[in-house]
Design an enzyme around this catalytic site. Sequence first.
Site, PDB file in Angstrom:
ATOM      1  N   SER A   3       0.676   2.666  -4.544  1.00 52.71           N
ATOM      2  CA  SER A   3      -0.505   1.872  -4.203  1.00 52.71           C
ATOM      3  C   SER A   3      -1.044   1.165  -5.456  1.00 52.71           C
ATOM      4  O   SER A   3      -0.313   0.401  -6.087  1.00 52.71           O
ATOM      5  CB  SER A   3      -1.558   2.767  -3.553  1.00 52.71           C
ATOM      6  OG  SER A   3      -2.584   1.995  -2.966  1.00 52.71           O
ATOM      7  N   ASP A  24       1.314  -2.141   7.020  1.00 51.43           N
ATOM      8  CA  ASP A  24       0.427  -1.487   6.062  1.00 51.43           C
ATOM      9  C   ASP A  24      -0.948  -2.174   6.082  1.00 51.43           C
ATOM     10  O   ASP A  24      -1.055  -3.353   5.742  1.00 51.43           O
ATOM     11  CB  ASP A  24       1.033  -1.576   4.654  1.00 51.43           C
ATOM     12  CG  ASP A  24       0.237  -0.822   3.605  1.00 51.43           C
ATOM     13  OD1 ASP A  24      -0.926  -0.454   3.871  1.00 51.43           O
ATOM     14  OD2 ASP A  24       0.782  -0.602   2.503  1.00 51.43           O
ATOM     15  N   HIS A  47       0.571   2.996   5.168  1.00 53.68           N
ATOM     16  CA  HIS A  47       0.313   3.020   3.730  1.00 53.68           C
ATOM     17  C   HIS A  47       0.610   4.415   3.179  1.00 53.68           C
ATOM     18  O   HIS A  47      -0.035   5.399   3.552  1.00 53.68           O
ATOM     19  CB  HIS A  47      -1.145   2.648   3.461  1.00 53.68           C
ATOM     20  CG  HIS A  47      -1.458   2.432   2.013  1.00 53.68           C
ATOM     21  ND1 HIS A  47      -0.983   1.341   1.311  1.00 53.68           N
ATOM     22  CD2 HIS A  47      -2.171   3.163   1.116  1.00 53.68           C
ATOM     23  CE1 HIS A  47      -1.410   1.395   0.058  1.00 53.68           C
ATOM     24  NE2 HIS A  47      -2.124   2.504  -0.093  1.00 53.68           N
TER      25      HIS A  47
END
Length: 410
Positions: free
Chosen positions: A207, A333, A362
């Site tokens: 991320s 996502d 995600h």
Amino acid sequence: MAMFLTHSELWRTYWECVSRPYTVVLCSLTAALCYLWGRKRQTPALVSGQAFGTFLYKHCPVVAERFSPTPWCWGGRLQTLVCAVLKSRPPVTYRNELIPTVDGGQISLDWMDNQDSATYPDSSTRPTVLILPGLTGNSKQSYVLHALTQARRRGYRCVVFNNRGLGGEELLTPVTYCAANTSDLERVVQHIKGLYPSAPVLGAGVSLGGMLLLNYLARKRTDSGMVAGITISAPWNALKSAASMEEPLNWLLFNRYLTAGLCSAVTRHRKVLEKVVDIEHVLKAQTIREFDERFTSLLFGYKSCSDYYFDASPDNKLHNTTVPILCLNAADDPFSPQHAFPLTTIQSLPNVALLLTAHGGHIAFLQGLFPRGESYMERLFGQFVQAAFEHPKDIRRACGVKDEHASPPL
């Protein structure tokens, strides 16, 4: 007494069973699950140069497999939420180390030394995986623990780079972290290479950690100190990511929770940070963008949040990278919208590959009916790390990276 039923009686009994409401509902749900699961089973799209793609297909067989997401997880939002709730946490024992920074601060590193490694008994040459967690994450996150398990199984050493203020350490200076500032990461890589100069280092960013890694590799180019990099669910464009996260449902499910986590970290280090920002104003932020406007962009000297987001976005500097990089993203996502993926840029680069799944959410990519253990992203992580460490010449050749030990032309 009759021992056998007639054909009509058998048919009547059968119809009475299948026409019961609960039977109809159960069969309908089963059929729907099978249909949707069949439709979701797709081979991920690999966007890369031909040579790098050939290398990945050979050494990372999961790339060519069909990704079969958990059938009862509809869409990326549910995948993301279920992963946060159900994912197991493998036991890992860390050795913590605090290293100083040039501004008088400190960085918390959590080491998994893997002293029992049979593959690499000599610690001086044992390959090292440097893991960069997400926005409010640290070494305790389930995705970090699973990544460490994959690396440990293969005999490698791992070190988790906890962003300032998130690793349990005290914040000594009014400086935290952001996706655009790579100075702390440079300090960490320098420290690792100083301890183990003969051990190769691979960066793994998740991320926001993936954004930071990509920005670092673009900034350092051939002097990154890394042999390769892998990112999972990295947002490619911060502005587009912020817009996606501010959609009503995404704000309700994710944005406000992450914003609360950011504000909690500020509260914990209030005494140090109140010297440079208006804490009360910061704590009223309702979105990540508002937090970055009131805190992050000010702390790191940006004129506006838009300027910070442009600088933090790796899509506009990906062409400066030189080491092999594999990126995993899901089209559904909610943090990283598909329209932000720099497909054209990646296709033109010999050293970057994007593996794109239709589903996965995600940092989730859940598989199986009860997805607590190893998932698709962990398998990909393990295979790529092994491929990069065990076949260094092949991956450099596939990505057009010059051999470090090659003699200069006469």
